[in-house]
Structures are given as C-alpha cells and as structure tokens.
Design a protein around this motif. Sequence first.
Motif, PDB file in Angstrom:
ATOM      1  N   ARG A 142     -13.227 -50.140 -39.993  1.00  0.00           N
ATOM      2  CA  ARG A 142     -13.794 -49.834 -38.689  1.00  0.00           C
ATOM      3  C   ARG A 142     -13.954 -48.324 -38.542  1.00  0.00           C
ATOM      4  O   ARG A 142     -13.245 -47.547 -39.166  1.00  0.00           O
ATOM      5  CB  ARG A 142     -12.900 -50.376 -37.578  1.00  0.00           C
ATOM      6  N   LEU A 143     -14.886 -47.921 -37.685  1.00  0.00           N
ATOM      7  CA  LEU A 143     -15.194 -46.510 -37.496  1.00  0.00           C
ATOM      8  C   LEU A 143     -13.950 -45.717 -37.117  1.00  0.00           C
ATOM      9  O   LEU A 143     -13.719 -44.615 -37.617  1.00  0.00           O
ATOM     10  CB  LEU A 143     -16.280 -46.359 -36.427  1.00  0.00           C
ATOM     11  N   GLU A 144     -13.114 -46.298 -36.255  1.00  0.00           N
ATOM     12  CA  GLU A 144     -11.927 -45.576 -35.794  1.00  0.00           C
ATOM     13  C   GLU A 144     -10.834 -45.452 -36.852  1.00  0.00           C
ATOM     14  O   GLU A 144      -9.836 -44.747 -36.653  1.00  0.00           O
ATOM     15  CB  GLU A 144     -11.352 -46.237 -34.537  1.00  0.00           C
ATOM     16  N   GLU A 145     -11.015 -46.130 -37.990  1.00  0.00           N
ATOM     17  CA  GLU A 145     -10.038 -46.049 -39.071  1.00  0.00           C
ATOM     18  C   GLU A 145     -10.425 -45.028 -40.146  1.00  0.00           C
ATOM     19  O   GLU A 145      -9.649 -44.781 -41.074  1.00  0.00           O
ATOM     20  CB  GLU A 145      -9.873 -47.430 -39.731  1.00  0.00           C
ATOM     21  N   LEU A 146     -11.593 -44.433 -40.016  1.00  0.00           N
ATOM     22  CA  LEU A 146     -12.056 -43.472 -41.013  1.00  0.00           C
ATOM     23  C   LEU A 146     -11.300 -42.145 -40.875  1.00  0.00           C
ATOM     24  O   LEU A 146     -10.797 -41.815 -39.789  1.00  0.00           O
ATOM     25  CB  LEU A 146     -13.559 -43.248 -40.861  1.00  0.00           C
ATOM     26  N   PRO A 147     -11.221 -41.350 -41.944  1.00  0.00           N
ATOM     27  CA  PRO A 147     -10.436 -40.112 -41.920  1.00  0.00           C
ATOM     28  C   PRO A 147     -11.040 -38.994 -41.071  1.00  0.00           C
ATOM     29  O   PRO A 147     -10.361 -38.005 -40.785  1.00  0.00           O
ATOM     30  CB  PRO A 147     -10.379 -39.701 -43.398  1.00  0.00           C
ATOM     31  N   VAL A 148     -12.298 -39.115 -40.693  1.00  0.00           N
ATOM     32  CA  VAL A 148     -12.953 -38.141 -39.822  1.00  0.00           C
ATOM     33  C   VAL A 148     -13.505 -38.881 -38.614  1.00  0.00           C
ATOM     34  O   VAL A 148     -14.161 -39.913 -38.762  1.00  0.00           O
ATOM     35  CB  VAL A 148     -14.093 -37.394 -40.555  1.00  0.00           C
ATOM     36  N   GLN A 149     -13.221 -38.366 -37.436  1.00  0.00           N
ATOM     37  CA  GLN A 149     -13.632 -39.007 -36.196  1.00  0.00           C
ATOM     38  C   GLN A 149     -14.571 -38.103 -35.398  1.00  0.00           C
ATOM     39  O   GLN A 149     -14.687 -36.895 -35.672  1.00  0.00           O
ATOM     40  CB  GLN A 149     -12.396 -39.327 -35.349  1.00  0.00           C
ATOM     41  N   LEU A 150     -15.218 -38.690 -34.392  1.00  0.00           N
ATOM     42  CA  LEU A 150     -16.146 -37.932 -33.563  1.00  0.00           C
ATOM     43  C   LEU A 150     -15.448 -36.741 -32.907  1.00  0.00           C
ATOM     44  O   LEU A 150     -16.016 -35.647 -32.843  1.00  0.00           O
ATOM     45  CB  LEU A 150     -16.768 -38.835 -32.495  1.00  0.00           C
ATOM     46  N   HIS A 151     -14.216 -36.917 -32.438  1.00  0.00           N
ATOM     47  CA  HIS A 151     -13.533 -35.803 -31.768  1.00  0.00           C
ATOM     48  C   HIS A 151     -13.285 -34.640 -32.741  1.00  0.00           C
ATOM     49  O   HIS A 151     -13.259 -33.473 -32.334  1.00  0.00           O
ATOM     50  CB  HIS A 151     -12.237 -36.264 -31.105  1.00  0.00           C
ATOM     51  N   ASP A 152     -13.127 -34.945 -34.051  1.00  0.00           N
ATOM     52  CA  ASP A 152     -12.990 -33.876 -35.049  1.00  0.00           C
ATOM     53  C   ASP A 152     -14.279 -33.068 -35.162  1.00  0.00           C
ATOM     54  O   ASP A 152     -14.259 -31.838 -35.279  1.00  0.00           O
ATOM     55  CB  ASP A 152     -12.654 -34.468 -36.420  1.00  0.00           C
ATOM     56  N   ILE A 153     -15.383 -33.777 -35.119  1.00  0.00           N
ATOM     57  CA  ILE A 153     -16.692 -33.114 -35.240  1.00  0.00           C
ATOM     58  C   ILE A 153     -17.000 -32.314 -33.982  1.00  0.00           C
ATOM     59  O   ILE A 153     -17.536 -31.202 -34.051  1.00  0.00           O
ATOM     60  CB  ILE A 153     -17.787 -34.161 -35.528  1.00  0.00           C
ATOM     61  N   GLU A 154     -16.634 -32.857 -32.825  1.00  0.00           N
ATOM     62  CA  GLU A 154     -16.864 -32.125 -31.571  1.00  0.00           C
ATOM     63  C   GLU A 154     -16.015 -30.850 -31.502  1.00  0.00           C
ATOM     64  O   GLU A 154     -16.486 -29.803 -31.026  1.00  0.00           O
ATOM     65  CB  GLU A 154     -16.564 -33.044 -30.388  1.00  0.00           C
ATOM     66  N   LYS A 155     -14.773 -30.909 -32.007  1.00  0.00           N
ATOM     67  CA  LYS A 155     -13.938 -29.706 -32.065  1.00  0.00           C
ATOM     68  C   LYS A 155     -14.520 -28.692 -33.051  1.00  0.00           C
ATOM     69  O   LYS A 155     -14.484 -27.488 -32.796  1.00  0.00           O
ATOM     70  CB  LYS A 155     -12.509 -30.086 -32.472  1.00  0.00           C
ATOM     71  N   ALA A 156     -15.046 -29.190 -34.161  1.00  0.00           N
ATOM     72  CA  ALA A 156     -15.693 -28.306 -35.137  1.00  0.00           C
ATOM     73  C   ALA A 156     -16.901 -27.615 -34.505  1.00  0.00           C
ATOM     74  O   ALA A 156     -17.146 -26.422 -34.727  1.00  0.00           O
ATOM     75  CB  ALA A 156     -16.124 -29.115 -36.360  1.00  0.00           C
ATOM     76  N   HIS A 157     -17.644 -28.370 -33.689  1.00  0.00           N
ATOM     77  CA  HIS A 157     -18.811 -27.830 -33.006  1.00  0.00           C
ATOM     78  C   HIS A 157     -18.404 -26.663 -32.096  1.00  0.00           C
ATOM     79  O   HIS A 157     -19.089 -25.632 -32.025  1.00  0.00           O
ATOM     80  CB  HIS A 157     -19.472 -28.939 -32.198  1.00  0.00           C
ATOM     81  N   GLU A 158     -17.271 -26.807 -31.415  1.00  0.00           N
ATOM     82  CA  GLU A 158     -16.762 -25.741 -30.542  1.00  0.00           C
ATOM     83  C   GLU A 158     -16.352 -24.525 -31.368  1.00  0.00           C
ATOM     84  O   GLU A 158     -16.614 -23.375 -30.985  1.00  0.00           O
ATOM     85  CB  GLU A 158     -15.570 -26.252 -29.736  1.00  0.00           C
ATOM     86  N   LEU A 159     -15.696 -24.765 -32.514  1.00  0.00           N
ATOM     87  CA  LEU A 159     -15.263 -23.668 -33.381  1.00  0.00           C
ATOM     88  C   LEU A 159     -16.446 -22.850 -33.885  1.00  0.00           C
ATOM     89  O   LEU A 159     -16.346 -21.633 -34.063  1.00  0.00           O
ATOM     90  CB  LEU A 159     -14.503 -24.217 -34.594  1.00  0.00           C
ATOM     91  N   LEU A 160     -17.557 -23.513 -34.119  1.00  0.00           N
ATOM     92  CA  LEU A 160     -18.729 -22.862 -34.702  1.00  0.00           C
ATOM     93  C   LEU A 160     -19.606 -22.150 -33.676  1.00  0.00           C
ATOM     94  O   LEU A 160     -20.550 -21.454 -34.050  1.00  0.00           O
ATOM     95  CB  LEU A 160     -19.575 -23.899 -35.461  1.00  0.00           C
ATOM     96  N   ASP A 161     -19.295 -22.325 -32.402  1.00  0.00           N
ATOM     97  CA  ASP A 161     -20.094 -21.696 -31.356  1.00  0.00           C
ATOM     98  C   ASP A 161     -20.054 -20.169 -31.514  1.00  0.00           C
ATOM     99  O   ASP A 161     -18.988 -19.562 -31.542  1.00  0.00           O
ATOM    100  CB  ASP A 161     -19.550 -22.088 -29.979  1.00  0.00           C
ATOM    101  N   GLY A 162     -21.215 -19.565 -31.645  1.00  0.00           N
ATOM    102  CA  GLY A 162     -21.308 -18.127 -31.824  1.00  0.00           C
ATOM    103  C   GLY A 162     -21.179 -17.669 -33.258  1.00  0.00           C
ATOM    104  O   GLY A 162     -21.359 -16.486 -33.552  1.00  0.00           O
ATOM    105  N   VAL A 163     -20.867 -18.599 -34.171  1.00  0.00           N
ATOM    106  CA  VAL A 163     -20.700 -18.263 -35.583  1.00  0.00           C
ATOM    107  C   VAL A 163     -21.948 -18.595 -36.379  1.00  0.00           C
ATOM    108  O   VAL A 163     -22.382 -17.835 -37.240  1.00  0.00           O
ATOM    109  CB  VAL A 163     -19.481 -19.001 -36.191  1.00  0.00           C
ATOM    110  N   ILE A 164     -22.555 -19.748 -36.088  1.00  0.00           N
ATOM    111  CA  ILE A 164     -23.734 -20.202 -36.810  1.00  0.00           C
ATOM    112  C   ILE A 164     -24.956 -20.218 -35.903  1.00  0.00           C
ATOM    113  O   ILE A 164     -24.849 -20.043 -34.684  1.00  0.00           O
ATOM    114  CB  ILE A 164     -23.517 -21.619 -37.404  1.00  0.00           C
ATOM    115  N   GLU A 165     -26.103 -20.448 -36.517  1.00  0.00           N
ATOM    116  CA  GLU A 165     -27.351 -20.595 -35.769  1.00  0.00           C
ATOM    117  C   GLU A 165     -27.569 -22.063 -35.418  1.00  0.00           C
ATOM    118  O   GLU A 165     -27.224 -22.955 -36.199  1.00  0.00           O
ATOM    119  CB  GLU A 165     -28.535 -20.109 -36.611  1.00  0.00           C
ATOM    120  N   ARG A 166     -28.135 -22.297 -34.248  1.00  0.00           N
ATOM    121  CA  ARG A 166     -28.625 -23.637 -33.928  1.00  0.00           C
ATOM    122  C   ARG A 166     -30.041 -23.698 -34.484  1.00  0.00           C
ATOM    123  O   ARG A 166     -30.990 -23.233 -33.857  1.00  0.00           O
ATOM    124  CB  ARG A 166     -28.610 -23.886 -32.424  1.00  0.00           C
TER     125      ARG A 166
END
Length: 416
Positions: free
Chosen positions: A3-27
């Motif tokens: 199931r999706l929730e059992e995978l080693p990477v979750q949506l909340h991990d990606i959303e936190k990564a998105h916050e970390l990258l704010d101002g670092v990378i280009e959109r």
Amino acid sequence: MTRLEELPVQLHDIEKAHELLDGVIERTPVAHSRALETALGSPVFFKAENLQRSGSFKVRGAYVRMAKLSAEEKARGVVAASAGNHAQGVALAASKLGIDARIYMPMGAALPKVTATRSHGAEVVLHGSTVDEALAEAKRYADETGAVFVHPFDNADIIAGQGTLGLEILEQVPDVDTILVGVGGGGLLAGLSVAVRAKEKQLGKKIRIIGVQAEHAAAYPPSLAADALVPLKKVTTIADGIAVGRPGQMPFDIIKELVDDVHTVSEDDIARALIFLMERNKFVVEPAGSVPVAAVMNSAIKEKYGDLGTTVCLLSGGNIDPMLMLKVIQRGLSAAGRYLTVRLMLTDRPGELTSISSIISANSANVTGVNYTGASGALSMGEVFITIDMETKGHEHCEEVLGALKEAGYQPIVVY
C-alpha cells in the motif's frame, strides 16, 4: 501489493523537501509543444528541468539529503559518484551548505560536467570506466574516511527531493493525464510517482506514469519482469545521464508498485528527439533528458496506449558535452533522412568525382564533405574509396539520390 502508506517515502516527506528547497532551486517552466500535440492529437507539455540550477533535477535530491545531515556529519564531508548531473548537484548543494565534497566520476565523463563540478568547489577524482565502478570507489572512500556517502538514487531523502518535481507538475499542469520520465537508477521516477499517486484522490482521477529508458541501458524491464534487481552485463548509450546498469533497491520497490510501465527507445529515437527540442522549442537538452520526448515521437507508445490525453514530458537535464552534441546531431539528422553519408569504390582517374558531384547536384542534394582513401586490402591498383557527406531533405530524397547513383553504375554503401 504494497500500500502507498507502507512505502519508504511518503507525501509528507516530499512536501517537507519542497519547503527545504524554497529559495534554493528554480521553479522551472512548462512549455507547450504544438508540433507534438498535432502528432498525438492531445496537448503535450515539457517540464523544462534542463533550465534548473546546475543544469538538471539532481540538485533537488542532493540538497535535501545534505541539508538533513547533522553538524557532525557535515564536518566529516560528503562523497558521491556520478557521470555528471548528480556530481554537479552534490557540488552545488555542498557549496551552499558549507560542506567539503569529493566526487568520483568515470574516466570518460564529459569535460564540461567535470569542469562545472569543480567550479562549485568540489574535489573531482576520475576513476573507472563506468558509473558503477565510480560508485564502488566512492563507497570505499566513505568506509575508509567516514565521509558521508550521498547515493545518486538509492536513498529516501534523495527520492523525496526528486519527488518535488511531481508536485510542481501537478500545480503547473493540473489536468495532466500522462507523465513520461527518463529512468536511470530510478530515484526521480520513484519520487515523482509517490507525489502523483498520493495526490490522485484529491484530483479525482488516475494519472498514467511511464518511465523511459535507452534500449541498451534498460535494467528496469527485466528487473520488473523478474520482480528482483537484474543487473545488465553491458551498458552502451549516448544518454550517459541514465546509463545505470542496476536499479536502486528502494526506487525499484516503489516503481514496481506505482508506475504503469517502463518503455524503451533507440539511440536514433533519442537523437531525433534532441534535434526536435533544439529546432522546435529552442531547448538544449542532454540525451538522457530527451528520452520522454523520444517515446512520444516513437509511434510504438501511441499504438500501445492510444490516447495519452494531456501529456507532460519531463526534460530532466541539459548538460550535454558540445562534442557529443555534434555526434548526436549528425545521427539525428541521418535518422530523419536529412543527412546522408555514402561510401563508393571508384576508378582513380580524372573526372570521376565530377561525375558523382553532377549526379548529386542534379538531384538537389548538397555535398558537405569528401574523403578519399586508397589504403585498403579490398582495393585493386587504380581504385579508391570515396566517402561523401551530403545534406538531404528526407528519406524519400535519400532514396532518390541513391537510386540515381546506382542507375549511373555506382554502388553506394550507406554509412549514415
């Protein structure tokens, strides 16, 4: 099935990564392709990650991985291995975070990628003939020194960072039906698929996700068929950014659950796509970044799936060696019937070249190069081989030129 929730990477991990990258990378922007929309019968867009800082998506995962290191880990420095894009991503991230970086690159790595990696302040060590050999040496160095090994794709933070591209695509093209992504080790495809699958319920529809590999560097199809990692014995492709002989275990575990298919394209398909992007969209894209477009231009994928709906091709990088670009352009033009190289055996006497030139000119082809050789065991005294390069106007025109040469008594051998 996992199931999706059992995978080693979750949506909340990606959303936190998105916050970390704010101002670092280009959109990076999204561009519409009218030409491919006409061919497919449905809208096609390019997510232009070739315009990203460091020239590819790799800085996303590298920065997220390294930003989450402890102060003690950062002090030990990082080590990585790459043919170029991950190297530049790690080097750029290290410079922003104040971390010492040592990067192992294969001996044949493109000079511009080596130079760019060093320009960010990283130490570059050339080792081995493949990325896998460079990876092994980087791991050995990490074990010996305590430096933190930053894997190019087989790590949860790397995958989460790459997955931010999935969020951006859904925001920029909310009506997307199909996403095509180039695949090497699988970190990008894995992260993007987690983001997209987690958002599907909110969007109220299923999105088709297709990975694309170069046919001579395609480890995923046999691995997916066997449900286990199947390393390739040999990897040969102009798409050096995805020339990976063994999938990552973590990306593989995600991809086998979430991705609809992994499609393969030929070297000629890749070359044609690269030229198409240059001519029609004015994008400089490396071969690995052009494989999704190669898949769209190849009729096989449309025959398999029919209507792809609104399609996004992820152009993952633009770091191409100018010397490789020359070769790819020649191959792509040849594959499109716009460049023809033939070899003929002639009698070495005055007027022969003039006769051939007249035939070519009369059939509206333009000679761009001529090369003679008389040093061959296949030649008799008084004979020479001549190689002629010419500009042509498509496959039918090539056949006309070849037919005219044959009708005049020559036996042209097509080289390109």
